[in-house]
Write a protein that holds these residues in place. Structure first.
Motif, PDB file in Angstrom:
ATOM      1  N   ARG A 149       7.116 -97.371   5.668  1.00 56.78           N
ATOM      2  CA  ARG A 149       7.829 -98.635   5.495  1.00 56.78           C
ATOM      3  C   ARG A 149       9.335 -98.453   5.447  1.00 56.78           C
ATOM      4  O   ARG A 149      10.087 -99.244   5.986  1.00 56.78           O
ATOM      5  CB  ARG A 149       7.383 -99.325   4.215  1.00 56.78           C
ATOM      6  CG  ARG A 149       6.041 -99.931   4.339  1.00 56.78           C
ATOM      7  CD  ARG A 149       5.741-100.740   3.127  1.00 56.78           C
ATOM      8  NE  ARG A 149       4.619-101.605   3.433  1.00 56.78           N
ATOM      9  CZ  ARG A 149       4.054-102.395   2.604  1.00 56.78           C
ATOM     10  NH1 ARG A 149       4.496-102.464   1.362  1.00 56.78           N
ATOM     11  NH2 ARG A 149       3.043-103.139   2.953  1.00 56.78           N
ATOM     12  N   ASP A 150       9.790 -97.422   4.786  1.00 55.70           N
ATOM     13  CA  ASP A 150      11.224 -97.231   4.605  1.00 55.70           C
ATOM     14  C   ASP A 150      11.872 -96.502   5.773  1.00 55.70           C
ATOM     15  O   ASP A 150      13.054 -96.683   6.041  1.00 55.70           O
ATOM     16  CB  ASP A 150      11.496 -96.473   3.309  1.00 55.70           C
ATOM     17  CG  ASP A 150      11.007 -97.239   2.091  1.00 55.70           C
ATOM     18  OD1 ASP A 150      11.011 -98.484   2.138  1.00 55.70           O
ATOM     19  OD2 ASP A 150      10.605 -96.598   1.111  1.00 55.70           O
ATOM     20  N   SER A 151      11.122 -95.679   6.472  1.00 55.92           N
ATOM     21  CA  SER A 151      11.696 -94.865   7.552  1.00 55.92           C
ATOM     22  C   SER A 151      11.785 -95.617   8.873  1.00 55.92           C
ATOM     23  O   SER A 151      12.696 -95.400   9.651  1.00 55.92           O
ATOM     24  CB  SER A 151      10.867 -93.599   7.752  1.00 55.92           C
ATOM     25  OG  SER A 151      10.853 -92.850   6.574  1.00 55.92           O
ATOM     26  N   GLY A 152      10.810 -96.444   9.169  1.00 58.00           N
ATOM     27  CA  GLY A 152      10.827 -97.210  10.406  1.00 58.00           C
ATOM     28  C   GLY A 152      10.092 -96.542  11.549  1.00 58.00           C
ATOM     29  O   GLY A 152       9.260 -95.661  11.359  1.00 58.00           O
ATOM     30  N   VAL A 153      10.442 -96.969  12.761  1.00 57.04           N
ATOM     31  CA  VAL A 153       9.780 -96.496  13.968  1.00 57.04           C
ATOM     32  C   VAL A 153      10.652 -95.438  14.631  1.00 57.04           C
ATOM     33  O   VAL A 153      11.863 -95.586  14.731  1.00 57.04           O
ATOM     34  CB  VAL A 153       9.553 -97.671  14.951  1.00 57.04           C
ATOM     35  CG1 VAL A 153       8.870 -97.197  16.215  1.00 57.04           C
ATOM     36  CG2 VAL A 153       8.752 -98.767  14.286  1.00 57.04           C
ATOM     37  N   PHE A 154       9.998 -94.391  15.106  1.00 58.41           N
ATOM     38  CA  PHE A 154      10.673 -93.309  15.812  1.00 58.41           C
ATOM     39  C   PHE A 154      10.115 -93.230  17.222  1.00 58.41           C
ATOM     40  O   PHE A 154       8.941 -93.505  17.458  1.00 58.41           O
ATOM     41  CB  PHE A 154      10.449 -91.970  15.096  1.00 58.41           C
ATOM     42  CG  PHE A 154      11.221 -91.848  13.823  1.00 58.41           C
ATOM     43  CD1 PHE A 154      12.388 -91.097  13.776  1.00 58.41           C
ATOM     44  CD2 PHE A 154      10.794 -92.483  12.664  1.00 58.41           C
ATOM     45  CE1 PHE A 154      13.107 -90.986  12.600  1.00 58.41           C
ATOM     46  CE2 PHE A 154      11.501 -92.371  11.483  1.00 58.41           C
ATOM     47  CZ  PHE A 154      12.659 -91.627  11.443  1.00 58.41           C
ATOM     48  N   TYR A 155      10.983 -92.832  18.165  1.00 59.53           N
ATOM     49  CA  TYR A 155      10.585 -92.726  19.566  1.00 59.53           C
ATOM     50  C   TYR A 155      10.864 -91.327  20.086  1.00 59.53           C
ATOM     51  O   TYR A 155      11.749 -90.629  19.597  1.00 59.53           O
ATOM     52  CB  TYR A 155      11.348 -93.739  20.424  1.00 59.53           C
ATOM     53  CG  TYR A 155      10.964 -95.156  20.133  1.00 59.53           C
ATOM     54  CD1 TYR A 155       9.905 -95.751  20.803  1.00 59.53           C
ATOM     55  CD2 TYR A 155      11.638 -95.904  19.182  1.00 59.53           C
ATOM     56  CE1 TYR A 155       9.531 -97.059  20.535  1.00 59.53           C
ATOM     57  CE2 TYR A 155      11.285 -97.207  18.906  1.00 59.53           C
ATOM     58  CZ  TYR A 155      10.228 -97.774  19.582  1.00 59.53           C
ATOM     59  OH  TYR A 155       9.864 -99.055  19.311  1.00 59.53           O
ATOM     60  N   GLN A 156      10.100 -90.972  21.127  1.00 61.36           N
ATOM     61  CA  GLN A 156      10.287 -89.683  21.772  1.00 61.36           C
ATOM     62  C   GLN A 156       9.995 -89.867  23.260  1.00 61.36           C
ATOM     63  O   GLN A 156       9.007 -90.510  23.633  1.00 61.36           O
ATOM     64  CB  GLN A 156       9.343 -88.649  21.162  1.00 61.36           C
ATOM     65  CG  GLN A 156       9.567 -87.247  21.668  1.00 61.36           C
ATOM     66  CD  GLN A 156       8.645 -86.266  20.958  1.00 61.36           C
ATOM     67  OE1 GLN A 156       7.429 -86.317  21.122  1.00 61.36           O
ATOM     68  NE2 GLN A 156       9.221 -85.396  20.149  1.00 61.36           N
ATOM     69  N   VAL A 157      10.843 -89.294  24.106  1.00 57.68           N
ATOM     70  CA  VAL A 157      10.614 -89.336  25.545  1.00 57.68           C
ATOM     71  C   VAL A 157       9.435 -88.420  25.848  1.00 57.68           C
ATOM     72  O   VAL A 157       9.377 -87.286  25.376  1.00 57.68           O
ATOM     73  CB  VAL A 157      11.867 -88.885  26.321  1.00 57.68           C
ATOM     74  CG1 VAL A 157      11.607 -88.893  27.820  1.00 57.68           C
ATOM     75  CG2 VAL A 157      13.056 -89.767  25.977  1.00 57.68           C
ATOM     76  N   THR A 158       8.485 -88.912  26.631  1.00 57.60           N
ATOM     77  CA  THR A 158       7.318 -88.114  26.986  1.00 57.60           C
ATOM     78  C   THR A 158       7.678 -87.127  28.096  1.00 57.60           C
ATOM     79  O   THR A 158       8.743 -87.221  28.712  1.00 57.60           O
ATOM     80  CB  THR A 158       6.171 -89.015  27.494  1.00 57.60           C
ATOM     81  OG1 THR A 158       6.601 -89.649  28.702  1.00 57.60           O
ATOM     82  CG2 THR A 158       5.765 -90.043  26.456  1.00 57.60           C
ATOM     83  N   ARG A 159       6.778 -86.192  28.363  1.00 54.90           N
ATOM     84  CA  ARG A 159       6.990 -85.263  29.480  1.00 54.90           C
ATOM     85  C   ARG A 159       7.113 -86.027  30.787  1.00 54.90           C
ATOM     86  O   ARG A 159       7.929 -85.709  31.636  1.00 54.90           O
ATOM     87  CB  ARG A 159       5.841 -84.271  29.576  1.00 54.90           C
ATOM     88  CG  ARG A 159       5.890 -83.214  28.526  1.00 54.90           C
ATOM     89  CD  ARG A 159       4.826 -82.174  28.768  1.00 54.90           C
ATOM     90  NE  ARG A 159       4.815 -81.266  27.632  1.00 54.90           N
ATOM     91  CZ  ARG A 159       3.769 -80.605  27.243  1.00 54.90           C
ATOM     92  NH1 ARG A 159       2.627 -80.721  27.885  1.00 54.90           N
ATOM     93  NH2 ARG A 159       3.842 -79.805  26.213  1.00 54.90           N
ATOM     94  N   THR A 160       6.284 -87.038  30.928  1.00 52.68           N
ATOM     95  CA  THR A 160       6.343 -87.871  32.132  1.00 52.68           C
ATOM     96  C   THR A 160       7.721 -88.519  32.249  1.00 52.68           C
ATOM     97  O   THR A 160       8.303 -88.567  33.331  1.00 52.68           O
ATOM     98  CB  THR A 160       5.251 -88.961  32.095  1.00 52.68           C
ATOM     99  OG1 THR A 160       3.983 -88.341  31.940  1.00 52.68           O
ATOM    100  CG2 THR A 160       5.270 -89.812  33.338  1.00 52.68           C
ATOM    101  N   GLY A 161       8.231 -89.002  31.124  1.00 47.74           N
ATOM    102  CA  GLY A 161       9.553 -89.622  31.113  1.00 47.74           C
ATOM    103  C   GLY A 161      10.646 -88.649  31.488  1.00 47.74           C
ATOM    104  O   GLY A 161      11.553 -88.975  32.261  1.00 47.74           O
ATOM    105  N   GLU A 162      10.573 -87.441  30.949  1.00 48.86           N
ATOM    106  CA  GLU A 162      11.581 -86.421  31.261  1.00 48.86           C
ATOM    107  C   GLU A 162      11.536 -86.049  32.741  1.00 48.86           C
ATOM    108  O   GLU A 162      12.566 -85.814  33.364  1.00 48.86           O
ATOM    109  CB  GLU A 162      11.390 -85.176  30.397  1.00 48.86           C
ATOM    110  CG  GLU A 162      11.737 -85.375  28.932  1.00 48.86           C
ATOM    111  CD  GLU A 162      13.223 -85.580  28.655  1.00 48.86           C
ATOM    112  OE1 GLU A 162      14.072 -85.448  29.558  1.00 48.86           O
ATOM    113  OE2 GLU A 162      13.554 -85.885  27.494  1.00 48.86           O
ATOM    114  N   LYS A 163      10.328 -85.986  33.303  1.00 48.95           N
ATOM    115  CA  LYS A 163      10.192 -85.662  34.727  1.00 48.95           C
ATOM    116  C   LYS A 163      10.647 -86.825  35.603  1.00 48.95           C
ATOM    117  O   LYS A 163      11.206 -86.614  36.672  1.00 48.95           O
ATOM    118  CB  LYS A 163       8.735 -85.325  35.061  1.00 48.95           C
ATOM    119  CG  LYS A 163       8.279 -84.004  34.519  1.00 48.95           C
ATOM    120  CD  LYS A 163       6.825 -83.769  34.892  1.00 48.95           C
ATOM    121  CE  LYS A 163       6.272 -82.536  34.217  1.00 48.95           C
ATOM    122  NZ  LYS A 163       4.837 -82.376  34.491  1.00 48.95           N
TER     123      LYS A 163
END
Length: 118
Positions: A74-88
């Protein structure tokens, strides 16, 4: 990535800006901290993107498996990460967008002489 997804990405350059933003942040943070795990807190501002569009863009990038998310609490929120597909896919998208921009610039200069002769 199938042609439809690439076509959608190319038709929405803001999506590429958001994906690139997360990718650049990941590299910068990894350079500062080699043990960085790649998860970046949700970005509410990305240069060149209207903030109101970010939630939808995040959703599209997740749907196309270019970005993944995790909820840390609740306090930290949402985190995102670029996938391998995204990096490619990112370099291919940037290359195609640059080529499209060059074509568009070339088309306008080529049309001018035709318009004069008509």
């Amino acid at each position: 990535m199938i042609d439809f997804e690439l076509e959608q990405m190319l038709g929405n350059p803001e999506w590429c800006l958001v994906l690139k933003h997360y990718s650049v942040m990941k590299r910068e943070m990894k350079d500062r901290d080699p043990e960085f795990d790649g998860w970046i807190i949700r970005q509410n501002e990305v240069a060149g993107v209207v903030p109101e569009r970010l939630p939808r863009i995040h959703g599209k990038l997740i749907a196309f498996d270019l970005l993944k998310f995790q909820i840390s609490g609740r306090d930290s929120g949402v985190f995102y990460q670029v996938t391998r597909t995204g990096e490619k896919m990112l370099p291919r998208m940037e290359e195609q967008l640059a080529a499209a921009a060059e074509d568009a610039a070339g088309d306008t200069t080529e049309e001018q002489p035709l318009a004069r002769s008509a």
